[in-house]
Structure formats: C-alpha cells, structure tokens
Design a protein around this motif. Structure first.
Motif, PDB file in Angstrom:
ATOM      1  N   SER A   2      10.832  -0.615  11.874  1.00 30.73           N
ATOM      2  CA  SER A   2      10.476  -0.885  10.492  1.00 30.73           C
ATOM      3  C   SER A   2      11.015  -2.241  10.083  1.00 30.73           C
ATOM      4  CB  SER A   2      11.038   0.196   9.561  1.00 30.73           C
ATOM      5  OG  SER A   2      10.428   1.431   9.831  1.00 30.73           O
ATOM      6  N   TYR A   3      10.233  -2.958   9.273  1.00 30.59           N
ATOM      7  CA  TYR A   3      10.664  -4.251   8.756  1.00 30.59           C
ATOM      8  C   TYR A   3      11.831  -4.052   7.805  1.00 30.59           C
ATOM      9  CZ  TYR A   3      10.570  -8.409   5.778  1.00 30.59           C
ATOM     10  OH  TYR A   3      10.912  -9.523   5.059  1.00 30.59           O
ATOM     11  N   ARG A  10      12.416  -5.360  -3.020  1.00 24.20           N
ATOM     12  CA  ARG A  10      11.863  -4.016  -3.187  1.00 24.20           C
ATOM     13  C   ARG A  10      11.175  -3.865  -4.546  1.00 24.20           C
ATOM     14  NH1 ARG A  10      13.364  -0.635   0.759  1.00 24.20           N
ATOM     15  NH2 ARG A  10      15.211  -1.166   1.995  1.00 24.20           N
ATOM     16  N   GLU A  44      -0.506   0.911  10.153  1.00 29.13           N
ATOM     17  CA  GLU A  44       0.939   0.725  10.033  1.00 29.13           C
ATOM     18  C   GLU A  44       1.432  -0.651  10.464  1.00 29.13           C
ATOM     19  OE1 GLU A  44       2.944   3.577  12.470  1.00 29.13           O
ATOM     20  OE2 GLU A  44       2.094   2.818  14.343  1.00 29.13           O
ATOM     21  N   CYS A  45       0.577  -1.464  11.093  1.00 28.18           N
ATOM     22  CA  CYS A  45       0.987  -2.803  11.501  1.00 28.18           C
ATOM     23  C   CYS A  45      -0.249  -3.681  11.626  1.00 28.18           C
ATOM     24  CB  CYS A  45       1.740  -2.766  12.830  1.00 28.18           C
ATOM     25  SG  CYS A  45       0.725  -2.279  14.242  1.00 28.18           S
ATOM     26  N   TYR A  51       6.748  -4.712  14.212  1.00 28.13           N
ATOM     27  CA  TYR A  51       7.139  -4.082  12.950  1.00 28.13           C
ATOM     28  C   TYR A  51       6.072  -3.079  12.543  1.00 28.13           C
ATOM     29  CZ  TYR A  51      10.216  -8.144  12.647  1.00 28.13           C
ATOM     30  OH  TYR A  51      11.151  -9.108  12.905  1.00 28.13           O
ATOM     31  N   ARG A  52       6.514  -1.893  12.121  1.00 33.10           N
ATOM     32  CA  ARG A  52       5.579  -0.846  11.711  1.00 33.10           C
ATOM     33  C   ARG A  52       6.098  -0.143  10.470  1.00 33.10           C
ATOM     34  NH1 ARG A  52       2.100   0.523  16.094  1.00 33.10           N
ATOM     35  NH2 ARG A  52       2.650  -0.679  17.967  1.00 33.10           N
ATOM     36  N   THR A  53       5.227   0.027   9.502  1.00 34.27           N
ATOM     37  CA  THR A  53       5.543   0.785   8.294  1.00 34.27           C
ATOM     38  C   THR A  53       4.316   1.606   7.919  1.00 34.27           C
ATOM     39  OG1 THR A  53       7.077  -0.909   7.477  1.00 34.27           O
ATOM     40  CG2 THR A  53       6.221   0.658   5.871  1.00 34.27           C
ATOM     41  N   VAL A  97       3.638  -1.607   2.619  1.00 33.51           N
ATOM     42  CA  VAL A  97       4.938  -1.196   2.087  1.00 33.51           C
ATOM     43  C   VAL A  97       4.905   0.319   1.914  1.00 33.51           C
ATOM     44  CG1 VAL A  97       5.536  -3.375   0.997  1.00 33.51           C
ATOM     45  CG2 VAL A  97       4.161  -1.728  -0.263  1.00 33.51           C
ATOM     46  N   GLU A  98       6.056   0.938   2.110  1.00 35.21           N
ATOM     47  CA  GLU A  98       6.095   2.392   2.237  1.00 35.21           C
ATOM     48  C   GLU A  98       5.772   3.136   0.945  1.00 35.21           C
ATOM     49  OE1 GLU A  98      10.971   2.570   1.780  1.00 35.21           O
ATOM     50  OE2 GLU A  98       9.999   3.077   3.680  1.00 35.21           O
TER      51      GLU A  98
END
Length: 498
Positions: A2-3, A10, A44-45, A51-53, A97-98
């Motif tokens: 995750s990044y 945020r 997710e990327c 990086y994966r979110t 973004v999550e």
C-alpha cells in the motif's frame, strides 16, 4: 504494498459506503457502480504495480451528465475522487484512495469527428492513442504523440501526464498537439479551454491542465491536432562500444543542427532483451545502440540521413546501418517499443524511472547510474528518449525478496536526484504520481510549492481531486528534508562536478 500516504494528505469524510452508493445510484445505473472487493480488484493499481490500494467505490459513467453527477456528489459529501483512463500509467497517478471514488472513463471511448480540412480529431478521453491515427489514416493524417503504450493508453491519460513518445523530439509532447478540451470541474461545471487558433486571450489554462495529473479537473472531450503522414521515413542504427560514447553521439547529432523525428538509445542489457524478444536485428555485442530516424519529403530525408550517418560515424560508431526497407525500419522500432516488456523477462520485477537531463550531460549521468548500480547491487537496463534527454532506467529486483522493493525505491530516488543535480528534472512524461512525490521536495522550493497549492485550491479548495499525488504538502517536505536533504544540497558527493 500500500502507498504510504502522508498524514497531511489524507481526506476524511463521514458518509458510509452503502449510503453513498444509494446516493450515486440515483444518477447512475446500479451496474455502473462497483463495490464488491472482487470487482474492485482490477482497479487497485496502475502500471506502477508496486503500490496497490483497493478503491472504496468504482463509478463507470457512460454519459457526461452521469460524470458530472459523480463529481458534484463527491464535492457535496467531501469524498475524494480519482479519475482513471486505461490504467497504463507508470507513476501511480491513478492509484485509488481507500475511502474515495475511482471515476473510470472507460466508457468515454468514441471518436466524435475527424476533420481532414482543419486536420483535427475530436475525441472522448477514453479513446486509445493509436486509434486516433488509425481513424485518421484514411485521410493521410496521423496523431504524432506516440508513447510506447499507445496501443492501450488513452488520450485523456496522455493529457493528464503530458505524454510524449519516440517522436516527441520533432513533433512535441501532448501539450503541443491538443488544440482545446472540455474539462469537468469538481463542482460539475463544464469548461472549454483552448482555441482552434494559434493564440487566445487570457491565461493559458489548456497548458495548465495538460500534465496536471487529475489534480484540477476531469477531461471530458479533446480536439487534437493531426499531421500529414510523412512522404517517407528512414532510420539509422548505430552501434557503440561504450554507453558514454553513445550518449556523446546523441548530443553530436543535435549539435549538428539536425532534428530527427526520433533519436533513441538502448544499452546492452536492454537491446539484448529486445533482440531475444522481437528479433529486430540488433547487434547484441554492442555496449549501446542509437536509433536515429528522419522523416518528411524524400529529398530532405535523403540529405538528413547522409548527414546523420556522417555524424554518427565520426562519433566513433562501430557500425552504422541504414534500414534497407520499410520492413526493417519497422523491426528496428518494434524492438525499441517492446523494450519494457522484453526487460520484464529478465527479472521477476522492475522499477521504471523517468527523469530528464540536458543532452550534453547524458554520458556523465549514465556513468553516475552505473556507479549507483554497483553500490546497490542491482542491475539496471537503460532505455532513453535520448534526443530530448528523457531517461528510462529500469531497476531489476524481486518483490518476493524481503527489502528488495524498498532498496529499488531508494535507488530510483537517487537516480532522480542525480537528474536534478545535473540540471534536469525528475519526470519527462510519466508524471509524478505517488512514485516521485517526495523528490518533488528536492526539485522545488517552499515558495514554489506554495504556489502550486494555491493553483490547486482555485480548482479544488477541499483537496478532493486525486489527493496525495504529484504535489507534496509542506509537512511531507519538512519530513523528507529532515531525513534526506542537508543544508539545501542533495546528499550525493559524486554529483558535485555537475
């Protein structure tokens, strides 16, 4: 992995996922909204897969009004939103973004008009780069910017990153080939920027949006400049016994007053990989090769090729080949355009960098990269848009080996700092995204970063568009500086001679 978003980047909101899905479903068909984890996984990327979110929600509007509604609702509820094209980007610019919406423009994929008289194409942002040239070819026209991913990347994403390609030396980047565009703001307003003429009154907002990485708005429509297909094109392949010699040869071609349509360079590792993959006819014993293409009227190309041949020979080339026919020319370029996937066969993973330097310092920077490769114990394959000084070092590593990714990241950061210290910049066409955001603190002063944030605030006062990308916050830079930059100098004594 995750990044690691900095706390100052945020964006928080209070609405829960189910409630926001119900709000969105009032404006979009339910089938155009994704929230199940397995449905979200493909988003997710982007091409920077390190990086994966997992996104919170994916929205796939198929009309302008639906896209406007998504943006307005995100603004109203304080929900961050990230626009995404084909997901081929290499800097994490489309990383979700999550707790936000990923706004996919995949359904905006129509070519609206080809105007052969005015030499323009009006298209939606989800149209593939190569599809524009394919549609224009019947009129003897084409779209010049040609990133290596042109078979898949979209023109909307090209605008976001100001993409280039092997022919950008002569024909320019995306910013030089977009005449106007329609932009959706976070409020859902539709702005029309640019003009069909060479200039227009007011600020050049079209140039501002090009390369803004989705931080200021969402491209909804574009009018692109088309060019006549060249009467002819010819390419030279020069082989060198050292990578430094090849770098000096590139500078010599430009110094001779020539403007190639493409001037590319590959080191031995890259050319060997491409040869095994494509069988392009590359001399695999060379330390590096230079590809130099001229295009235009047949008589001019003949003259320019002869001059370029003389320059490359005088620069110490082991051999200089002229492609004898169009098929060989295509093979030479196919090897270069397939370099990235070819190098992917050499190691489980690679980390692709993207910096730009003055051409006169190419050979010295390459020597610096070689020293860093020895220091980190990691191989590097080098592929360049050498004519405009745009470097693409690919660091080979194994993500399954503990610490390898972190070491590759650090190595990549030092390459970028090397480019900055040589008088260059940390991105040529891939954008900053999440990959290079900390190095932005070394590239720009605090006053310049404050100005960037002020511009963003005009378009996006709540910081909801693509948060945590491209422009670092001052707290992030303060932390980066305390850990990394000392006395205003980059911590690389080997760079002082630049």
């Amino acid at each position: 992995m995750s990044y690691r978003i900095h706390p100052s980047e945020r964006v928080r909101h209070t609405i829960d996922q189910r409630a926001f899905l119900r709000v969105l479903a009032e404006h979009l068909p339910v089938e155009n909204l994704l929230s199940d984890p397995e449905d979200l996984r493909p988003y997710e990327c982007d091409g920077l897969s390190a990086y994966r979110t997992l996104p919170w929600i994916v929205a796939l509007p198929d009309s302008l009004e639906q896209a406007r509604a998504v943006l307005r609702l995100c603004r109203q509820h304080g929900v961050p939103v990230v626009a995404r094209g084909a997901g081929t980007g290499l800097s994490g610019g489309a990383l979700p973004v999550e707790n936000g919406v990923l706004l996919s423009l995949a359904k905006f994929n129509r070519i609206l008009a080809i105007d052969p008289v005015n030499r323009t194409a009006t298209v939606q942002p989800g149209v593939r780069n190569l599809a524009v040239s394919e549609a224009a070819a019947v009129h003897g026209l084409y779209y010049a910017p040609d990133p290596s991913s042109q078979i898949a990347c979209t023109v909307g994403g090209n605008v976001a990153e100001n993409a280039g390609g092997v022919h950008c030396l002569k024909y320019g980047l995306t910013v030089h080939n977009v005449l106007n565009l329609k932009l959706l703001t976070l409020d859902g307003d539709l702005l029309e920027l640019g003009t069909g003429g060479l200039d227009a009154p007011g600020y050049d907002l079209l140039a501002l949006i090009t390369g803004s990485e989705g931080l200021l708005g969402v491209v909804a429509e574009l009018t692109l400049k088309l060019l006549p297909l060249p009467e002819t094109a010819q390419v030279l392949l020069a082989a060198y016994e050292s990578i430094e010699q090849a770098g000096e040869a590139v500078a010599a071609v430009i110094a001779a007053g020539l403007i190639p349509a493409g001037l590319e360079m590959m080191d031995n590792m890259a050319l060997r990989a491409a040869e095994e993959f494509i069988h392009a006819g590359y001399p695999v014993d060379a330390a590096a090769i230079v590809l130099c293409e001229m295009d235009g009227a047949a008589s001019q190309v003949q003259s320019d090729i002869a001059r370029a041949h003389a320059v490359l020979t005088a620069s110490g080339a082991l051999s200089v080949q002229t492609a004898p026919d169009p098929q060989t020319r295509k093979k030479f370029w196919a090897g270069r355009k397939a370099a990235f996937p070819a190098i992917g066969r050499l190691a489980p993973d690679y980390y692709c960098m993207d910096g730009t330097i003055p051409r006169s310092r190419l050979s010295r920077v390459l020597a610096g990269i070689a020293r860093l490769s020895e220091e980190y114990g990691m191989d590097v394959a080098n592929v360049f848009h050498a004519g405009d000084g745009n470097l693409h070092p690919l660091i080979l590593y194994d993500a399954n080996r503990p610490g390898d990714l972190e070491k590759a990241e650090e190595f990549g950061g030092r390459i970028l700092e090397l480019c900055i210290s040589a008088g260059g910049t940390l991105s040529g066409e891939h954008g900053v995204g999440v990959e290079k955001i900390s190095q932005m603190c070394a590239q720009f002063t605090e006053a310049e970063l404050r100005l960037f944030h002020a511009v963003k605030a005009v378009f996006d006062p709540d910081g909801l568009l693509n948060p945590g990308k491209a422009i670092p916050t001052l707290p992030r830079c303060a932390e980066f500086g305390a850990l990394h930059v000392h006395g205003g100098k980059l911590p690389h004594p080997e760079l002082e001679r630049f």
